[in-house]
Design an enzyme around this catalytic site. Structure first.
Site, PDB file in Angstrom:
ATOM      1  N   GLN A  77      57.170 -15.547  57.929  1.00  0.00           N
ATOM      2  CA  GLN A  77      56.289 -14.391  57.991  1.00  0.00           C
ATOM      3  C   GLN A  77      56.975 -13.212  58.659  1.00  0.00           C
ATOM      4  OE1 GLN A  77      53.420 -13.658  56.710  1.00  0.00           O
ATOM      5  NE2 GLN A  77      53.141 -11.717  57.776  1.00  0.00           N
ATOM      6  N   GLU A  78      57.776 -13.487  59.668  1.00  0.00           N
ATOM      7  CA  GLU A  78      58.438 -12.405  60.398  1.00  0.00           C
ATOM      8  C   GLU A  78      59.575 -11.777  59.603  1.00  0.00           C
ATOM      9  OE1 GLU A  78      57.965 -10.817  63.172  1.00  0.00           O
ATOM     10  OE2 GLU A  78      56.202 -11.915  63.865  1.00  0.00           O
ATOM     11  N   SER A  79      60.401 -12.574  58.974  1.00  0.00           N
ATOM     12  CA  SER A  79      61.640 -12.030  58.398  1.00  0.00           C
ATOM     13  C   SER A  79      61.995 -12.555  57.015  1.00  0.00           C
ATOM     14  CB  SER A  79      62.809 -12.346  59.326  1.00  0.00           C
ATOM     15  OG  SER A  79      63.091 -13.749  59.326  1.00  0.00           O
TER      16      SER A  79
END
EC number: 4.2.2.n1
Length: 482
Positions: free
Chosen positions: A312-314
């Site tokens: 989700q972050e990267s």
């Protein structure tokens, strides 16, 4: 020829010396008058408003398109940035005129008729856009607006766009609201306090995900220009410096890059689809899998949850970077990395370790009265939006008669941090509270997919082993995902 040049240089030197003796005040004004006070106090004072285009407190500190740009401008002057947030556009302009602020940056449309204000060169294009409540007859033309309850923010270019159209359509009417944010305005449309509103296209793109009952209508009038505001009665040095800075940002592609990061698409929080995710599970995850499992052993989290968070972050890109400067596979800020002892955010092993330990720290600061899995979901929300805003959402949940220890109630409260009615009643102010709701939803979906893929792979391997009929030869199948 050389003697002539020497005489000309001598004459020029004498003229400059005489000018210095005769007009010292004028020369001093030319070289230093406008920027000296700012450099002496060592900060640039900017008047702005809370909002996704301008400035707000994100999960990793202050953020916003204009905040990032004015932070760069302050750095170019060699000073720090001080921000004062007003609720009204008119208040921002008043602060600039009075000298309380050096400049205004609040999604201001360039308006040459605005008294006492000079504007910078245009920064980006603002297109007024009519939006309306889902369920109404389609609003496609100016005539469709007659008889509707229309809202617009006072002192904005959108209000001026309506006034321009009223010349051709006298029956057109609207209400101007003072002190509202764009989210407030869209919420009024959503809950049937208004039928329609006029906002800028960029503002709608950044908010549309959180107001599903608000439809896009049509572009209203000609595009306008977003610009910074400066006092007309002040020396022009700061305005000149701002224009030179903006020209440099545009010339080197930095302004276009920033615009692309903030406004290039409006679906970056949407679920990307199982097929794309599983493809990345097979191609990107294997490289980082040992790091997630190692971090899980150290922190007690399920490694699949940490991997879902990392995606989700990267999207499992170790060199990822956001507009606010968070970097790496787990998108850590510099202060967070320093606090948890990470010296290289772009090292994927360090990033995964740091992200897992930071998530654990966040979770440990939540009340132990919160049951699982609610406590984990709230920790994920705080990883995204910040603990302060999560605490505010818990307070709002309680004010609304809900349970601050239940994720379902806090999830309902988080989007209210976009509405002035609610964020003005809590400590940390405005936040794009709809984002952590979608953020947690996505992480949970990725987590479930990883659990499903893992279970399916184990079952597939067991079937394969039984099919060998005692043979020791390796089973020739597709390589396992995990």
């Amino acid at each position: 020829m050389s003697k002539l040049l020497t005489r000309l240089r001598l004459a020029l030197t004498v003229l400059l010396t005489l000018a210095t003796l005769l007009c010292p005040a004028q020369l001093a004004l030319r070289y230093s008058d406008g920027l000296d006070p700012i450099r002496k106090r060592d900060f640039l004072q900017v008047a702005t408003r809370n909002g996704p285009i301008t400035f707000y407190a994100g999960g990793h500190g202050p953020t916003g398109f204009e905040y990032e740009l004015m932070r760069r401008f302050a750095h170019s002057l060699g000073v720090s940035l001080a921000v004062d947030s007003d609720t009204r556009i008119g208040g921002v302009l008043d602060d600039v005129r009075s000298g309380k602020a050096d400049m205004g940056a609040a999604a201001l449309s360039l308006d040459p008729a605005q008294p006492g204000i000079r504007y910078s060169q245009p920064i980006l294009t603002l297109q007024p856009l009519v939006v309306y409540r889902r369920g109404l007859p389609p609003v496609r033309t100016l005539d469709d607006l007659v008889g509707l309850r229309i809202g617009v923010i006072a002192d904005s270019g959108n209000a001026e766009a309506l006034r321009t159209q009223q010349q051709n359509l006298p029956g057109l009417g609207w209400r101007e609201a003072d002190g509202l944010t764009i989210a407030d305005l869209l919420e009024m449309v959503e809950r049937d306090d208004l039928d329609a509103a006029v906002v800028y296209t960029h503002q709608f793109k950044l908010n549309r995900l959180f107001f599903p009952n608000v439809e896009r209508g049509f572009a209203l009038g000609e595009p306008m220009s977003l610009a910074w505001a400066f006092a007309a009665n002040q020396p022009i040095d700061l305005l000149d410096a701002a224009n030179e800075f903006l020209q440099s940002q545009r010339r080197h592609g930095r302004l276009d890059e920033l615009i692309g990061r903030y406004f290039g698409h409006d679906d970056y929080l949407e679920y990307v689809g199982a097929r794309l995710f599983i493809r990345h599970v097979g191609t990107r995850l294997p490289r980082f899998l040992p790091y997630f499992k190692e971090a899980a052993r150290e922190t007690g989290f399920d490694w699949r949850l940490l991997a879902a968070l990392g995606f989700q972050e990267s999207h499992w890109k170790p060199d990822a970077e956001s507009p606010t400067g968070v970097r790496g596979l787990m998108m850590l800020t510099r202060p967070t990395a320093r606090e948890i002892g990470i010296d290289n955010r772009l090292d994927p092993r360090q990033s995964v370790d740091g992200g897992a330990r930071y998530l654990l720290q966040v979770k440990q600061r939540l009340s132990e009265d919160i049951p699982e899995p609610d406590r984990t979901w709230m920790a994920l929300a705080a990883y995204n939006v910040g603990l302060g805003h999560l605490f505010d959402a818990q307070e709002i949940a309680q004010l609304r008669g809900g349970d601050p220890d239940r994720w379902a109630d806090v999830r309902e409260a988080l989007p209210l941090l976009q509405e002035r009615e609610w964020y003005s009643r809590v400590h940390h102010g405005y936040a794009r509270g709809g984002e952590p709701v979608i953020y947690v939803r996505n992480v949970r979906r990725y987590y479930e997919i990883l659990k499903y893929v893992n279970r399916s792979q184990q079952q597939f391997n067991q079937l394969g082993e039984r099919a060998l009929d005692g043979s020791t030869a390796p089973l020739e199948t597709v390589a396992p995902l995990l």
